[in-house]
Design a protein around this motif. Structure first.
Motif, PDB file in Angstrom:
ATOM      1  N   LYS A  18       8.748   2.431  -7.134  1.00 36.53           N
ATOM      2  CA  LYS A  18       8.020   1.183  -7.368  1.00 36.53           C
ATOM      3  C   LYS A  18       8.866   0.202  -8.156  1.00 36.53           C
ATOM      4  CE  LYS A  18       3.527   3.509  -7.493  1.00 36.53           C
ATOM      5  NZ  LYS A  18       2.401   3.917  -8.369  1.00 36.53           N
ATOM      6  N   GLU A  19       9.564   0.711  -9.165  1.00 33.27           N
ATOM      7  CA  GLU A  19      10.344  -0.155 -10.048  1.00 33.27           C
ATOM      8  C   GLU A  19      11.534  -0.791  -9.343  1.00 33.27           C
ATOM      9  OE1 GLU A  19      11.455   2.140 -13.419  1.00 33.27           O
ATOM     10  OE2 GLU A  19       9.398   2.304 -14.203  1.00 33.27           O
ATOM     11  N   ARG A  20      12.119  -0.112  -8.375  1.00 32.12           N
ATOM     12  CA  ARG A  20      13.292  -0.701  -7.736  1.00 32.12           C
ATOM     13  C   ARG A  20      12.947  -1.577  -6.535  1.00 32.12           C
ATOM     14  NH1 ARG A  20      17.120   3.330  -4.187  1.00 32.12           N
ATOM     15  NH2 ARG A  20      15.517   4.286  -2.871  1.00 32.12           N
ATOM     16  N   HIS A  21      11.671  -1.707  -6.218  1.00 35.20           N
ATOM     17  CA  HIS A  21      11.242  -2.559  -5.099  1.00 35.20           C
ATOM     18  C   HIS A  21      10.539  -3.825  -5.592  1.00 35.20           C
ATOM     19  CE1 HIS A  21      11.899   1.056  -2.620  1.00 35.20           C
ATOM     20  NE2 HIS A  21      11.938   0.233  -1.589  1.00 35.20           N
ATOM     21  N   GLU A  54       0.836  -1.203   0.000  1.00 31.41           N
ATOM     22  CA  GLU A  54       0.000   0.000   0.000  1.00 31.41           C
ATOM     23  C   GLU A  54       0.870   1.253   0.000  1.00 31.41           C
ATOM     24  OE1 GLU A  54      -2.842   0.143   3.153  1.00 31.41           O
ATOM     25  OE2 GLU A  54      -3.783  -1.769   2.598  1.00 31.41           O
ATOM     26  N   LYS A  55       1.915   1.239   0.799  1.00 34.22           N
ATOM     27  CA  LYS A  55       2.826   2.384   0.855  1.00 34.22           C
ATOM     28  C   LYS A  55       3.529   2.577  -0.488  1.00 34.22           C
ATOM     29  CE  LYS A  55       3.713   1.748   5.795  1.00 34.22           C
ATOM     30  NZ  LYS A  55       4.708   1.347   6.824  1.00 34.22           N
ATOM     31  N   LEU A  56       3.955   1.476  -1.097  1.00 29.35           N
ATOM     32  CA  LEU A  56       4.651   1.570  -2.371  1.00 29.35           C
ATOM     33  C   LEU A  56       3.756   2.159  -3.459  1.00 29.35           C
ATOM     34  CD1 LEU A  56       6.743  -1.730  -2.578  1.00 29.35           C
ATOM     35  CD2 LEU A  56       7.609   0.613  -2.730  1.00 29.35           C
ATOM     36  N   ARG A  57       2.469   1.845  -3.410  1.00 30.19           N
ATOM     37  CA  ARG A  57       1.547   2.372  -4.418  1.00 30.19           C
ATOM     38  C   ARG A  57       1.449   3.894  -4.367  1.00 30.19           C
ATOM     39  NH1 ARG A  57      -1.229  -2.633  -3.515  1.00 30.19           N
ATOM     40  NH2 ARG A  57      -2.508  -1.790  -1.824  1.00 30.19           N
ATOM     41  N   GLY A  58       1.790   4.468  -3.228  1.00 29.86           N
ATOM     42  CA  GLY A  58       1.750   5.915  -3.097  1.00 29.86           C
ATOM     43  C   GLY A  58       3.083   6.586  -3.389  1.00 29.86           C
ATOM     44  N   MET A  59       4.086   5.797  -3.801  1.00 29.54           N
ATOM     45  CA  MET A  59       5.411   6.338  -4.075  1.00 29.54           C
ATOM     46  C   MET A  59       5.611   6.529  -5.578  1.00 29.54           C
ATOM     47  SD  MET A  59       7.549   4.160  -1.189  1.00 29.54           S
ATOM     48  CE  MET A  59       8.953   5.261  -1.084  1.00 29.54           C
ATOM     49  N   SER A  60       6.721   7.121  -5.941  1.00 28.10           N
ATOM     50  CA  SER A  60       7.000   7.425  -7.348  1.00 28.10           C
ATOM     51  C   SER A  60       7.193   6.149  -8.163  1.00 28.10           C
ATOM     52  CB  SER A  60       8.260   8.284  -7.451  1.00 28.10           C
ATOM     53  OG  SER A  60       9.405   7.533  -7.079  1.00 28.10           O
TER      54      SER A  60
END
Length: 265
Positions: free
Chosen positions: A145-148, A135-141
């Motif tokens: 997202k691509e590096r996680h 959920e946190k990643l969806r709110g990031m750039s």
């Protein structure tokens, strides 16, 4: 130095020390307290009063239950004790290349990895904890997202080849793994020979026996409520795993361990 200057500096030190002591005490009280809506008394659902949550191998069940409220309940504790600053410093100064994070939980290290880190794989045994991380990643750039990558994995039996990662991170996981020594040995297996293993942990203190006695006294309650055994001997665990320790800093009267290590090859 004049008496006035000396008095002023002494006053600042005294005030800072009082704030620090108060913050540690409050943090331990908050983090060690009873979770909202959950009984802290020892005993299983069947009324068996001899159940030990310190040695209970089903901690993932606890993590599944507390996943959705975990961040809200732990945020105040980490703020009071300056844990977020420690997370940021550990990763900013020492994380490089391709990173594996074990016991990632709800992703409380997200946003702290420096731009020089290429890829970050977040793992945890609890899929519900990792749902919060996603959920946190969806709110990031898009770049973040691509590096996680996020995946369910047992830290004691990782599905990766030997020498896979430049940096391995574990923050407050040794208190929760069933066999922390085995986990550290597994981390050494998947870490490159010249890589780093970064640890931010909490456990018993050698400097203040009264504080360790407090942790011992409330260990069962804390383990039941949080799935965390907060009185483990971190020094002994690290030594027994064979890790080569490069840096060690203790905070909060010796209960918090900031460690930079490398695999023993």
């Amino acid at each position: 130095m004049s008496m006035a200057t000396y008095a002023k500096r002494f006053g600042l030190v005294a005030v800072s020390g009082s704030i620090y002591v108060g913050a540690v005490y409050l943090g331990i009280q908050l983090y060690g307290g009873e979770r909202k809506g959950q009984q802290a008394m020892l005993g299983g659902e069947d009324g068996n009063k001899t159940t030990s949550y310190v040695f209970d191998p089903r901690r993932t069940t606890t993590f599944q239950k507390i996943a959705y409220s975990y961040d809200d309940e732990i945020a105040k504790d980490e703020f009071v004790m300056g844990i977020n600053l420690m997370r940021r410093a550990l990763l900013y100064f020492h994380a490089t290349g391709n990173v594996l994070e074990v016991g990632a939980g709800t992703g409380r290290n997200l946003g702290y990895y420096p731009g020089s880190v290429k890829k970050i794989t977040l793992t945890d045994s609890s899929d519900k904890m990792l749902e919060k991380a996603n959920e946190k990643l969806r709110g990031m750039s898009s770049a973040e997202k691509e590096r996680h990558t996020v995946m369910v994995a047992d830290a004691g039996k990782l599905p990766f080849p030997d020498n896979s990662y430049d940096t391995i991170v574990d923050t407050f996981g040794l208190c929760s793994f069933d066999d922390p020594i085995a986990v550290l040995k597994e981390l050494q297996r998947v870490c490159k020979p010249d890589g780093k293993i970064l640890l931010l942990e909490h456990g018993r203190t050698k400097a203040y026996t009264g504080l360790s006695s407090y942790l011992d006294k409330h260990a069962e309650r804390h383990a039941k409520n949080w799935g965390c055994v907060w009185n483990r001997d971190i020094d002994k665990i690290v030594e027994s795993s064979g890790l080569t320790l490069e840096k060690l800093h203790n905070f909060h009267f010796g209960t918090t361990y900031y460690m930079v290590a490398k695999p023993n090859r």
